[in-house]
Design a protein around this motif. Structure first.
Motif, PDB file in Angstrom:
ATOM      1  N   LEU A   1       0.827  -1.207   0.000  1.00 28.72           N
ATOM      2  CA  LEU A   1       0.000   0.000   0.000  1.00 28.72           C
ATOM      3  C   LEU A   1       0.864   1.262   0.000  1.00 28.72           C
ATOM      4  N   GLY A   2       1.973   1.225   0.716  1.00 28.17           N
ATOM      5  CA  GLY A   2       2.876   2.367   0.723  1.00 28.17           C
ATOM      6  C   GLY A   2       3.527   2.594  -0.627  1.00 28.17           C
ATOM      7  N   TRP A   3       3.810   1.517  -1.328  1.00 30.38           N
ATOM      8  CA  TRP A   3       4.411   1.616  -2.658  1.00 30.38           C
ATOM      9  C   TRP A   3       3.461   2.338  -3.607  1.00 30.38           C
ATOM     10  N   VAL A   4       2.177   2.088  -3.457  1.00 24.31           N
ATOM     11  CA  VAL A   4       1.177   2.726  -4.310  1.00 24.31           C
ATOM     12  C   VAL A   4       1.215   4.243  -4.152  1.00 24.31           C
ATOM     13  N   LEU A   5       1.555   4.716  -2.963  1.00 29.89           N
ATOM     14  CA  LEU A   5       1.595   6.159  -2.736  1.00 29.89           C
ATOM     15  C   LEU A   5       2.713   6.850  -3.506  1.00 29.89           C
TER      16      LEU A   5
END
Length: 75
Positions: free
Chosen positions: A64-68
């Motif tokens: 999910l952090g990578w998506v940011l």
């Protein structure tokens, strides 16, 4: 709307990081106080199970952090 989605994703990342820390590192220390209705000896027996769930949450937080940080609109 995009800002709201990014903010909720960021909050979800922080929540999953906390859950990962709790289950991997603090399961036997904080767990009995948090889940007071369960027997205290249960936490020592289920350490590996909790750590496995914590690793799952860590990978979920990473994804999910990578998506940011993705800047390519094709993604």
């Amino acid at each position: 709307m995009k800002t709201v989605a990014l903010a909720l994703t960021g909050l979800s990342v922080l929540l999953h990081i906390y859950i990962a820390w709790f289950k991997i590192f603090a399961w036997t220390i904080v767990g009995p106080g948090f889940f007071y209705m369960l027997p205290a000896d249960l936490f020592e027996q289920k350490t590996q199970l909790a750590a496995n769930q914590g690793i799952y949450n860590a990978f979920l937080a990473f994804g999910l952090g990578w998506v940011l940080f993705i800047k390519d609109p094709k993604w």
